[in-house]
Design a protein around this motif. Sequence first.
Motif, PDB file in Angstrom:
ATOM      1  N   LEU A   1     -14.093  18.083 -11.028  1.00  0.00           N
ATOM      2  CA  LEU A   1     -14.408  19.312 -11.424  1.00  0.00           C
ATOM      3  C   LEU A   1     -15.518  20.357 -11.319  1.00  0.00           C
ATOM      4  N   TYR A   2     -16.438  19.681  -9.963  1.00  0.00           N
ATOM      5  CA  TYR A   2     -16.789  20.883  -9.035  1.00  0.00           C
ATOM      6  C   TYR A   2     -15.575  22.014  -8.493  1.00  0.00           C
TER       7      TYR A   2
ATOM      8  N   VAL B   1     -14.246  24.559 -10.908  1.00  0.00           N
ATOM      9  CA  VAL B   1     -15.286  25.063 -11.073  1.00  0.00           C
ATOM     10  C   VAL B   1     -15.289  25.615  -9.814  1.00  0.00           C
TER      11      VAL B   1
ATOM     12  N   HIS C   1     -28.407  22.945 -15.370  1.00  0.00           N
ATOM     13  CA  HIS C   1     -27.034  22.408 -14.256  1.00  0.00           C
ATOM     14  C   HIS C   1     -28.166  21.538 -13.967  1.00  0.00           C
TER      15      HIS C   1
ATOM     16  N   THR D   1     -18.542  20.970  -0.391  1.00  0.00           N
ATOM     17  CA  THR D   1     -17.652  21.869  -1.644  1.00  0.00           C
ATOM     18  C   THR D   1     -17.828  23.218  -0.973  1.00  0.00           C
TER      19      THR D   1
ATOM     20  N   PHE E   1     -20.275  29.912  -6.449  1.00  0.00           N
ATOM     21  CA  PHE E   1     -20.686  28.742  -6.903  1.00  0.00           C
ATOM     22  C   PHE E   1     -21.772  28.730  -6.628  1.00  0.00           C
TER      23      PHE E   1
ATOM     24  N   GLY F   1     -12.483  28.382  -9.295  1.00  0.00           N
ATOM     25  CA  GLY F   1     -12.025  28.975 -10.617  1.00  0.00           C
ATOM     26  C   GLY F   1     -13.069  30.481 -10.334  1.00  0.00           C
ATOM     27  N   MET F   2     -14.289  30.020  -9.681  1.00  0.00           N
ATOM     28  CA  MET F   2     -15.900  31.384  -9.892  1.00  0.00           C
ATOM     29  C   MET F   2     -15.756  32.321  -9.000  1.00  0.00           C
TER      30      MET F   2
ATOM     31  N   VAL G   1     -24.168  28.164  -9.681  1.00  0.00           N
ATOM     32  CA  VAL G   1     -24.317  26.825 -10.350  1.00  0.00           C
ATOM     33  C   VAL G   1     -24.630  26.192  -9.718  1.00  0.00           C
ATOM     34  N   CYS G   2     -24.400  25.602  -8.848  1.00  0.00           N
ATOM     35  CA  CYS G   2     -25.358  24.487  -7.520  1.00  0.00           C
ATOM     36  C   CYS G   2     -26.493  23.736  -8.007  1.00  0.00           C
TER      37      CYS G   2
END
Length: 316
Positions: free
Chosen positions: A199-200, A203, A161, A134, A217, A206-207, A221-222
Amino acid sequence: MSPAPPSPSGKLVVPGVAAAFFWGLGLLAWRASGFVQPLVLFGYLGTVLAIGLGLYALLPRKKRQWGRRFTLVGVGGFLLVFLGIMQSENLQIEWLFLALLSGLGAGVVTHYLVAKVVGPLLFGRLWCGWACWTLMVLDLLPFRRSPGRDPGRWEWLRVAHFAASALLMVVLWAAFSYGDRLFYGSPTGLAWMVAGNALYYAVAVGMALALRDNRAFCKYVCPVTVPLKATARFSLLKVRGDMSRCNECEACVKMCPMDIDILSYIREGRRVLSTECMLCQTCLTVCARDALKVSLGFDIGGDERVRVAGAGERAA
Ligand code: SF4
Ligand code: SF4
């Protein structure tokens, strides 16, 4: 008098140790399983990591990050494309939970043990900075200089998450026998892997665009950071600063992509104890005084000091 810089061969000690570590793991796995594949896999990973670390050690200071980027693509890209898509070996965290529940999927369990649970006792969050597929993409985005952490305590999202991923797989396993149906290259398993990674990426990108921060991310979020941060506390490898060389210019703090207030640790004569550190070594490459290095030692991390957007520092 400042110590003499290491010779070119001295700079290759760390790459050599990394290569030996992974080739040794591969040999052990080969002996234990009787299959040669683990030797090829770990040998490849160790060789790519050693080349990346070697490039980092030998290139001029301003070009050293190319060694890390080489490793990100060589390891992260390989794990995603070859293992994930071509071999249907899903290494997402959901699959770890499924593997633990069903007893299937030794590959994903081995991956988490080596890279994200036991390995970080030695090399902290090296995985994040040098191998994550990622981050491999996020590093291409233009927001390399972080604006600082959001003052809100968004870090809880990572734990939520993690828990939600575990709960989802418990439900799928208990209600739909997912473990039996998804491993070993089933079309549904491959679809899960592609959709989950897409999806990862969506997101994460986008972040990064919304917060103007390539690693938003990772910071907020991760879910993989949950086990990583637990054992990375004890990492033998951490960044250390030398106050006698430092002129407190704060370049390292401003350029740390994870917003760590490196200088506050240096002032207290302590290593960088934040578990947010990915050992990316950006701080080392921007320090014009060579006041920072990656050192071997024992201490317990978890003292989180980060630069907040538009403010000084705070304990997380
Ligand atoms: S970049 Fe180097 S000299 Fe500047 S504050 Fe950081 S450690 Fe000190
Ligand atoms: S402290 Fe240094 S090595 Fe750690 S994340 Fe920040 S820039 Fe990277």
